[in-house]
Design a protein around this motif. Structure first.
Motif, short mmCIF file in Angstrom:
data_model
loop_
_atom_site.label_atom_id
_atom_site.label_comp_id
_atom_site.label_asym_id
_atom_site.label_seq_id
_atom_site.Cartn_x
_atom_site.Cartn_y
_atom_site.Cartn_z
N PHE A 236 0.90 -1.04 0.08
CA PHE A 236 0.07 0.05 0.09
C PHE A 236 0.86 1.30 0.00
O PHE A 236 0.77 2.16 -1.12
CB PHE A 236 -0.81 -0.01 1.25
N ALA A 237 1.55 1.28 0.91
CA ALA A 237 2.35 2.65 1.33
C ALA A 237 3.36 2.82 0.31
O ALA A 237 4.05 1.79 -0.36
CB ALA A 237 2.91 2.78 2.72
N GLY A 238 3.89 4.36 -0.05
CA GLY A 238 4.91 4.45 -0.74
C GLY A 238 4.40 5.13 -2.11
O GLY A 238 3.21 5.16 -2.66
N SER A 239 5.55 5.74 -2.85
CA SER A 239 5.33 6.39 -4.10
C SER A 239 6.67 6.32 -4.77
O SER A 239 7.60 5.85 -4.26
CB SER A 239 5.00 7.89 -4.06
N LEU A 240 6.54 6.18 -6.01
CA LEU A 240 7.59 6.03 -6.81
C LEU A 240 8.02 7.15 -7.80
O LEU A 240 7.01 8.14 -7.87
CB LEU A 240 7.45 4.99 -8.01
N ASP A 241 9.09 7.49 -8.17
CA ASP A 241 9.65 8.54 -9.24
C ASP A 241 8.83 8.12 -10.53
O ASP A 241 9.03 7.07 -10.96
CB ASP A 241 10.73 8.90 -9.23
N TYR A 242 8.48 9.25 -11.26
CA TYR A 242 8.00 9.04 -12.60
C TYR A 242 8.99 8.02 -13.16
O TYR A 242 8.75 7.47 -14.29
CB TYR A 242 7.55 10.34 -13.21
N GLU A 243 10.37 8.49 -13.12
CA GLU A 243 11.38 8.18 -14.07
C GLU A 243 11.74 6.43 -13.80
O GLU A 243 11.93 5.86 -14.92
CB GLU A 243 12.81 8.89 -13.88
N THR A 244 11.27 6.14 -12.70
CA THR A 244 11.19 4.80 -12.36
C THR A 244 10.23 3.74 -12.53
O THR A 244 10.06 2.85 -12.38
CB THR A 244 11.88 4.48 -10.94
N THR A 245 8.96 4.58 -12.92
CA THR A 245 7.70 3.85 -13.15
C THR A 245 7.56 3.51 -14.46
O THR A 245 7.85 4.06 -15.45
CB THR A 245 6.57 4.77 -12.65
#
Length: 511
Positions: free
Chosen positions: A283-292
């Motif tokens: 659930f928790a967390g977010s990624l950078d656009y570059e790594t997605t």
């Protein structure tokens, strides 16, 4: 079910590791996994030898080659049935310097579970502990699939009860509920893109064994079950080893359990591939656009992992494919553009079937986050008519940090062996979820929105700006209170006041 005697033996193995200085529960289960795998290889070779002797033919599949390894040890001495009779120091040397390098070489050769042995590390610290553990494991019967599977599940339960690693395990009765509601079929291709210990895949396999026994008598379906039905991804190599062993011990020989960072890797090779997704993603967390992965960002532009996983499920499913996935409540009512976009997509572009709200204590003591199970079908052409909502208030266990069972085992889970009374239902709603799910297109449509379950039309959801939280549509009834007339209350107060004044005057006269 495991007998008390077998549970006791497993507990003794576990305690021996702890007393021997290995306190990390994941490391314990990993070392046990290696030893079980080594024992399993010996069992395979023994079966092949017996078959060859009986038929008078050469051995078809030889796990341990003839001759010696590169370090001069005869391969025959690497077998469980041979080295377990050696003295502790010799056994330790054989495992450390010969068996584990052999496992890593098998991994390089790339066969099913052996592939995850590439990084196999032998971390049992002393010959004494190794000899003790091998003797204990040798006493545990591993002859039938049920015992092996239950044994491993019992060990995995110890990961959850050991503290910080509990996030790897979704409660097994919740997994079973989701599988029962989805009812996997013999031709399904099932995926869990955050597979962990492979609990969802194991439960789906057990469901098919119980409800579709005939599939194993059909050569094509049997091959599909063992080689092409189950797919799991994870980016933790320890989890891959544990999950793959879990599948193998539950009798699935060729499950596709592999390394993959589901949110960062493109999905061109498995888009529109699966007919059923079962998952409880992180659930928790977010990624950078570059790594997605770009193909996920094209579905929904967000950094939040829970929304990216929803986009991933839509990407992986073939048209007509179904999904049952656990999401945090925020996915259902979050107000950001990405939140609304993914909900609108589910309702308007596909078929949103149901939202089953879970009690907030289900994942305690590791997380108190409130969650729900979302059920949907990928159609690419809409199809949402009514969405069925169910408010689970009790799952059969206490909702505090202790998570103790509130009912005997025969009344626990979504398919209890004994009927439940009204009092039992108050402690375990899961059988009721299953019963009402079957009626969601019939009698459930007429339920008032004041009940535990009800249906909401697509038009109402659209009018509510695609909010999917159950409380948005639930109607609360207030009981009418019968109040006395104000004049009557005032008269009573004046009478009391007069009584107090009289008492005070009498007291004053006495003084």
């Amino acid at each position: 079910m495991l007998t008390g005697e077998i549970r006791s033996k497993v507990d003794q193995v576990w305690n021996a590791f702890w007393a021997g200085g290995i306190a990390n529960p994941l490391e314990v289960i990993e070392q046990i996994t290696y030893l079980l795998f080594i024992r399993g290889l010996d069992d395979i070779q023994t079966r092949e030898e017996s078959k060859a002797t009986m038929l008078g033919q050469p051995i078809e599949r030889r796990v341990f080659p003839e001759g010696s390894d590169a370090r001069g040890m005869a391969y025959d001495r690497l077998r469980w049935s041979r080295f377990r009779h050696e003295d502790p120091a010799t056994m330790y040397t054989i495992l450390d310097q010969h068996v584990f390098p052999f496992l890593r070489e098998m991994g390089e050769a790339g066969s099913s579970h052996a592939e995850h042995m590439k990084g196999a590390r032998f971390t049992i610290p002393t010959p004494g502990l190794l000899a003790k553990v091998v003797d204990m494991l040798a006493e545990i019967p591993l002859d039938d699939r049920d015992t092996k599977g239950d044994l491993y599940e019992y060990m995995l339960g110890k990961i959850a009860s050991a503290g910080q690693n509990g996030q790897f395990r979704t409660p097994r009765h919740i997994i079973k509920l989701m599988v029962e509601l989805m009812a996997p079929a013999p031709k399904d291709v099932i995926c869990d893109p955050a597979s962990g210990t492979c609990g969802f895949l194991v439960a789906a396999g057990e469901y098919l064994r119980e409800h579709h026994k005939s599939l194993f008598r059909d050569a094509e379906l049997n091959r599909h079950f063992h080689q092409a039905m189950f797919h799991g991804y994870d980016f933790d190599n320890t989890m891959l080893r544990i999950g793959s062993m879990n599948m193998q011990l539950h009798g699935v020989e060729g499950a596709d359990i592999r390394y993959r960072d589901s949110l960062s890797t493109g999905h061109a090779d498995d888009a529109d591939k699966y007919s059923l997704v079962l998952a409880n993603p992180p659930f928790a967390g977010s990624l950078d656009y570059e790594t997605t992965a770009a193909d996920l960002l094209s579905i929904v532009k967000t950094k939040k992992t829970e929304l990216l996983f929803m986009a991933l499920f839509l990407k992986l499913l073939k048209p007509g494919g179904r999904a049952a996935v656990i999401v945090p409540d925020g996915v259902l009512f979050g107000s950001s553009t990405a939140h609304k976009s993914i909900r609108k997509m589910l309702v308007d572009d596909h078929r949103l079937d149901a939202i089953v709200k879970l009690p907030s204590g289900v994942f305690k003591p590791y997380a108190g986050v409130s969650t729900a199970i979302v059920f949907f079908t990928k159609t690419n052409s809409g199809g949402t008519d009514h969405v069925w909502f169910y408010d689970v208030q009790a799952d059969g266990m206490s909702l505090d940090d202790k998570r103790q069972m509130l009912l005997p085992e025969n009344k626990f889970g979504p398919v209890p062996k004994a009927p439940l009374s009204a009092g039992d239902h108050a402690k375990n709603n899961l059988p009721d979820v299953l019963a009402r799910w079957q009626q969601r297109t019939g009698p459930e449509r007429d339920n008032p929105r004041t009940g535990q379950s009800f249906c909401v039309s697509r038009e109402d959801i659209s009018a509510a700006d695609y909010d999917l939280s159950l409380n948005r549509y639930r109607e609360v009834t207030h009981e009418a209170a019968d109040h006395r007339p104000p004049q009557e209350v005032i008269a009573e107060l004046l009478a009391l006041e007069e009584e107090i004044a009289t008492g005070l005057r009498e007291l004053e006269a006495m003084l």
